[in-house]
Design a protein around this motif. Structure first.
Motif, PDB file in Angstrom:
ATOM      1  N   THR A   1      -4.672   1.003  -2.602  1.00 23.03           N
ATOM      2  CA  THR A   1      -4.940  -0.048  -3.589  1.00 23.03           C
ATOM      3  C   THR A   1      -6.436  -0.277  -3.814  1.00 23.03           C
ATOM      4  O   THR A   1      -6.849  -0.605  -4.920  1.00 23.03           O
ATOM      5  CB  THR A   1      -4.254  -1.362  -3.188  1.00 23.03           C
TER       6      THR A   1
ATOM      7  N   ILE B   1       3.653   0.387  -5.659  1.00 21.45           N
ATOM      8  CA  ILE B   1       2.658   0.311  -6.734  1.00 21.45           C
ATOM      9  C   ILE B   1       3.289   0.725  -8.062  1.00 21.45           C
ATOM     10  O   ILE B   1       3.106   0.059  -9.081  1.00 21.45           O
ATOM     11  CB  ILE B   1       1.427   1.175  -6.394  1.00 21.45           C
TER      12      ILE B   1
ATOM     13  N   SER C   1      -2.644  -3.104  -8.636  1.00 25.36           N
ATOM     14  CA  SER C   1      -2.786  -1.655  -8.803  1.00 25.36           C
ATOM     15  C   SER C   1      -1.747  -1.118  -9.780  1.00 25.36           C
ATOM     16  O   SER C   1      -2.077  -0.353 -10.687  1.00 25.36           O
ATOM     17  CB  SER C   1      -2.662  -0.940  -7.454  1.00 25.36           C
TER      18      SER C   1
ATOM     19  N   ASN D   1       0.835  -1.199   0.000  1.00 30.17           N
ATOM     20  CA  ASN D   1       0.000   0.000   0.000  1.00 30.17           C
ATOM     21  C   ASN D   1       0.874   1.254   0.000  1.00 30.17           C
ATOM     22  O   ASN D   1       0.615   2.212   0.705  1.00 30.17           O
ATOM     23  CB  ASN D   1      -0.927  -0.023   1.225  1.00 30.17           C
TER      24      ASN D   1
END
Length: 176
Positions: free
Chosen positions: A94, A9, A40, A4
């Motif tokens: 996410t 990501i 993501s 996260n």
């Protein structure tokens, strides 16, 4: 929750960039979901095509699928599955990507995951951990084959990941 994190990501997005560089005319990418960092990043980098998320055993670890259906973040108290790498929960960074941009989420059973792991090992000669084999399990599933969202998807990229396999658990699951 390392998944996260904006940097994680972004880094995970390079997976889809490399995949699309090798196969630019993909119709869809199939990605495992756990905490949502990988899906993501892949989704944000490849949103010109469809992205499907896959979770393990429907009855015990389907928090992302339930969240997508409900339109709000749902967390299960227990996630008992062979795919231990998918036991995390979506985070505040996410979840919006999964909610708004992932085309579909379908769950598969542990037995389907084990079958996919076996196929990877027997055909590709690659040991793939349960969490990483879930995309192949999903594509081989009846749910995927009959799914409304996959019609017209002829070239599908499947992200296989991880070699962290407890061989004792793996051999035991093959025997079941």
């Amino acid at each position: 929750m390392p998944f996260n994190d904006k940097r994680i990501i972004s880094g995970q997005g390079t997976v889809s960039l490399e995949l699309l560089e090798q196969v630019p005319d993909l119709d869809a990418i199939v990605v495992p979901i756990s905490g949502g960092g990988l899906i993501s990043g892949v989704t944000l980098a490849a949103k010109a095509i469809q992205v499907f998320g896959w979770l393990e055993a429907a009855a015990v670890a389907d928090d992302a699928a339930q969240s997508k259906i409900a339109g709000r973040l749902i967390r299960r108290q227990e996630t008992n599955t062979i795919a231990d790498g998918l036991r995390a929960f979506l985070g505040d960074l996410t979840w919006p990507v999964v909610r708004d941009l992932v085309d579909d989420i379908i769950t598969v059973e542990d037995t389907e995951i084990v079958d996919a792991m076996r196929m990877c090992y027997e055909i590709l000669k690659v040991a793939v951990e349960p969490s990483g084999a879930i995309g192949l399990a999903a594509v081989l599933s009846d749910k995927f084959q009959k799914g409304f969202a996959v019609k017209g998807c002829n070239k599908i990229g499947i992200i296989l990941s991880g070699g962290n396999v407890d061989l004792g658990v793996l051999w035991e699951s093959f025997g079941k």
